[in-house]
Structures are given as structure tokens and as C-alpha cells.
Scaffold this active site. Structure first.
Site, PDB file in Angstrom:
ATOM      1  N   ASP A 121       6.596   4.749  -6.218  1.00  0.00           N
ATOM      2  CA  ASP A 121       5.495   4.257  -5.247  1.00  0.00           C
ATOM      3  C   ASP A 121       3.778   4.141  -6.580  1.00  0.00           C
ATOM      4  O   ASP A 121       4.286   4.302  -7.642  1.00  0.00           O
ATOM      5  CB  ASP A 121       5.907   5.034  -4.131  1.00  0.00           C
ATOM      6  CG  ASP A 121       6.437   5.118  -3.199  1.00  0.00           C
ATOM      7  OD1 ASP A 121       7.440   3.877  -3.279  1.00  0.00           O
ATOM      8  OD2 ASP A 121       6.612   5.731  -2.647  1.00  0.00           O
ATOM      9  N   LYS A 144       2.952  -0.175  -2.538  1.00  0.00           N
ATOM     10  CA  LYS A 144       2.188  -0.235  -1.428  1.00  0.00           C
ATOM     11  C   LYS A 144       0.594   0.138  -1.936  1.00  0.00           C
ATOM     12  O   LYS A 144       0.766   1.150  -2.052  1.00  0.00           O
ATOM     13  CB  LYS A 144       2.677   0.216  -0.099  1.00  0.00           C
ATOM     14  CG  LYS A 144       4.472  -0.073   0.340  1.00  0.00           C
ATOM     15  CD  LYS A 144       4.941   0.255   2.365  1.00  0.00           C
ATOM     16  CE  LYS A 144       5.832   0.139   2.116  1.00  0.00           C
ATOM     17  NZ  LYS A 144       6.676   0.412   1.378  1.00  0.00           N
ATOM     18  N   MET A 183      -4.660   7.821   5.729  1.00  0.00           N
ATOM     19  CA  MET A 183      -4.579   6.314   5.629  1.00  0.00           C
ATOM     20  C   MET A 183      -5.996   6.195   6.732  1.00  0.00           C
ATOM     21  O   MET A 183      -5.106   4.680   7.616  1.00  0.00           O
ATOM     22  CB  MET A 183      -3.409   5.807   5.687  1.00  0.00           C
ATOM     23  CG  MET A 183      -2.495   6.481   4.789  1.00  0.00           C
ATOM     24  SD  MET A 183      -0.202   5.934   5.384  1.00  0.00           S
ATOM     25  CE  MET A 183      -0.441   6.644   6.258  1.00  0.00           C
TER      26      MET A 183
END
Length: 419
Positions: free
Chosen positions: A38, A60, A175
Site C-alpha cells: 500500500d 490508495k 481518515m
């Protein structure tokens, strides 16, 4: 287990500080033939991977996906069915908003063996590195971790804001930067006090960690003013008050410094890490045995013809003595040969073999070595013998005349001393 059976390790790599990668996770990396990794990783983690491994980036970042989740799932299944050992390397912990559960479900449905290797979640690590304990006997006895956004395909929120706003001592939100204003509004509407302390930690546990502190009502404007971007962890609760007392990581003398090391890893760089620096290893040389030992073997065969044996590194000591012993010699065969070491570490490496070091130059380079032998030549013969006063007037160019040196060293070393 069949020989061609694949295996998938879902590994949490931690929040960024490479020291927080688990031992088990590192072992899984080292034996993997395929690594699917990632974005939120310390790039140095990849140094543990075999150079023969296949690297697949599935990161991502800011809404831009190198691969969709379905594509990642398909890759894991396909590679496993090819009999590969796969390390699915994820930032933080794979089961804490890492979609590790979804990937494990797909593997289970396809009859593929897998293991989960937990990692240190940023939900715990970022507050700790900012000096904020999630629980404290005087401030909070509970904490909850929630996402700053939810799956857009869900018809309604699964978060009970009415209970969450005041039912938990400390609230950690991952997030959350993009939707911070909505988060704040929901909490205040459901009864959380506007003056509740809030901290936002960006890139927690890394050298570029940034922490800002405000209140629930003021944090949105503070984030905009300080241009805080994802990834960041938000901590809400009275425990934030402890940051001024408990901050430790950002107080380190070399916090925020990145140091590029172009040689092989060595223990001396650990001190820099302890001082807060991030060490990035990028070796530009390779330590390897010579392709042809004939020159060295010839010198070893007449070792007693030399007055001095000079070592310039611990690698030189190890490779020379390994070959020396391999040819059937032992330490007694070095009797009468004086030993010089450039540097304290080289000297320590020599002493491990039970040998005495006769000379260590004050300056650890060729020029220092030359000066050391000139000084020795003036006070005591370079061969070690006593000299009379008339020899003290000998020109420098003649002080080492007739002295025989054996200098085992790297192929690309400087030529100053031999010349």
C-alpha cells in the site's frame, strides 16, 4: 500441504516508524515471492524483501487508486493459485479500517490458506508519538476508534452519534481531515462540549510528524490555517491536555531529520535513530569476496616476509583471516608481523581474533596512516627496531625504505598510501 499450494500473509506494517514493524511481519516479507503493498508505508520496509520478489503496488492516496479493491482481491487469488507465497503488506493493522477482513473473506471463499499478522495501528501509535495517552485514570477510562468517512454505498450511517458523542472518554478518528467539519458538527449537535480539547497528528511516528492542538469548535479553522493534509489522526478528549507534559518524540534533538546512508547498515547509525532521525539505507557499494584469490594466496604464502600487516576495515580483517585460515594457517603463523589498524572499530575487529594491534593512526585515513609511520620511523624503526640518533636526520622519503607492508583492502580503495 501440496507443493504448489499458495499462501497469503495479511501483514500490518505499522504506521510509519520502521521500528514498529513486527518480527513476524518481517519474516513473512523475507520469504514472500510476491508483495502487494500500500501507499501508507515506510519505503524502507521494502528493504527486507528478496530482490527476486514480484512487487505489486495497490496503494490508495487522496481518492486515487492504483488498483480497485476487487482488482487487489483478484491478484491475491490468482497469485496464490499459481502456488506463490504472497505478503499483502498494509499500513497500520490489516483489521483496523484496512479492509483486511474483506480480503480474508475472499481468500477463504476460494479455499486459499492465509494468516493474519497484526500491526501497530496509527490509532494508537500517532497519539502515543504525540504524547497523548488514549486512556488515563484521571481523564478517560474508555476510547473508541471510528472512520472519518463511511462507505458511500451504505444507505445510512452505522455510527450512533448520540451515544458516541458523550458515551466514550476519548474518540480517535482516522481518515478524518477531508470531512472534519461534518465530524465536528455531528459531535457538537449530539452534546459534545465545543471546548473539548482536540489534537490532529499528521504522519504520526515519522520524521515529518506535525501536531496541532485546539478545541472541538476551533479545530477546523486551525487545520485549514496550518494546511494539514491527509493522512492524519484526530484525537478528541481531555487526554489531549497531557500533550504539553508528555510530548517526547518531537523533542528529540534530531527530530525531523532524514539521513541517507550509502553504505551497508551498521550499528553506529542506531544512535542517530535514538536521537530522532530517520535513517534511509541506500547502499552504493557491495562487499563481496574477490573473484581471484591468487594474489592474496601468494602474499599469505610468504607472510613472514612482511614487517607490517595493515587493515583498513573490519571487512578486510574478516575476509583476510577467513582466507588465511582456509589455507591451513593459524594465528601462530603471524608471529613477528606487526599489525596496524585504521580506526577503533577495525582494531576491535582484530582483537576479537586474539591478536594485538601495534599501531592505530590518529587520523583514520591514508594521510593519517602515512604520518603515523613517519613518526614511528623517527622514534623507532618502522620495522620496530631501536635506532640511533644519526638516523633521526633521515629524509622522510627514506624512512620507510626496505619496510614491507601487506595491505589487504577493497578493490576500489585510494592509492595514496601504496604510492
Amino acid at each position: 500441504m501440496k507443493k504448489n499450494d499458495g499462501m497469503v500473509y495479511l501483514v500490518g506494517a505499522g504506521p510509519g516508524d520502521i521500528g514498529l514493524m513486527t518480527i513476524k511481519g518481517t519474516k513473512c516479507l523475507q520469504k514472500a515471492g510476491v508483495v502487494v503493498y500500500d501507499f501508507h508505508l515506510n519505503s524502507q520496509t521494502l528493504n527486507y524483501i528478496s530482490h527476486d520478489a514480484e512487487f505489486i503496488y495497490g496503494g490508495k492516496r487522496g481518492g486515487h487508486h492504483a488498483m480497485t479493491q476487487d482488482e487487489i482481491n483478484a491478484v491475491l487469488v490468482r497469485k496464490a493459485k499459481e502456488g506463490k507465497v504472497i505478503c499483502r503488506l498494509k499500513g497500520g493493522d490489516p483489521f483496523v479500517f484496512g479492509r483486511g477482513g474483506e480480503e480474508a473473506e475472499v481468500l477463504a471463499k476460494n479455499g486459499i490458506r492465509f494468516e493474519i499478522v497484526p500491526g501497530v495501528s496509527s490509532a494508537i501509535a500517532a497519539p502515543a508519538y504525540a504524547g497523548i495517552p488514549l486512556t488515563h485514570r484521571l481523564y478517560s477510562s474508555s476510547f473508541a476508534v471510528i472512520p472519518g468517512y463511511e462507505d458511500t454505498t451504505k444507505s445510512e450511517s452505522s455510527i450512533d452519534w448520540a451515544k458516541l458523542a458523550n458515551g466514550v472518554g476519548t474518540l480517535v478518528v482516522l481518515m478524518a481531515v477531508k470531512n472534519l467539519d461534518t465530524l465536528v458538527q455531528k459531535l457538537i449537535e449530539n452534546g459534545r462540549a465545543p471546548e473539548t480539547p482536540v489534537a490532529v497528528v499528521r504522519w504520526g511516528t515519522r520524521p515529518d510528524q506535525r501536531t496541532i492542538v485546539s478545541t472541538l469548535s476551533g479545530i477546523v479553522s486551525e487545520v485549514k490555517e496550518n494546511e494539514i493534509k491527509p493522512p492524519a489522526v484526530v484525537i478528541i478528549g481531555d487526554v489531549v491536555k497531557l500533550r504539553d507534559t508528555l510530548r517526547w518524540y518531537e523533542n528529540k534533538p534530531m527530530f525531523g531529520q532524514r539521513i541517507l546512508v550509502t553504505r551497508e547498515p551498521a550499528s553506529e547509525f542506531e544512535l542517530l535513530e535514538e536521537m530522532g532521525a530517520e535513517i534511509i539505507e541506500f547502499p552504493t557499494i557491495e562487499i563481496a569476496p574477490p573473484q581471484d584469490y591468487s594474489g592474496l594466496d601468494e602474499a599469505i604464502g610468504k607472510i613472514n616476509a612482511y614487517n607490517w600487516l595493515i587493515f583498513t576495515s573490519t571487512n578486510g580483517v574478516r575476509y583476510f583471516l577467513d582466507r588465511f585460515f582456509e589455507l591451513g594457517n593459524d594465528i601462530r603463523d603471524l608471529k613477528g608481523v606487526r599489525i596496524c589498524a585504521i580506526g577503533a572499530k577495525t582494531a576491535a575487529g582484530i582483537k576479537k581474533y586474539g591478536m594485538k594491534v601495534d599501531l592505530i593512526p590518529e587520523e583514520f585515513r591514508a594521510e593519517g596512516l602515512i604520518e603515523a609511520f613517519i613518526k614511528r620511523g623517527k622514534g623507532q624503526g618502522a620495522r620496530g627496531q631501536s635506532i640511533d640518533s644519526s638516523e633521526l636526520r633521515t629524509p622522510k622519503s627514506e624512512l620507510l625504505s626496505g619496510v614491507r607492508f601487506l595491505l589487504p583492502r577493497a578493490e576500489t580503495a585510494r592509492e595514496i598510501f601504496p604510492e
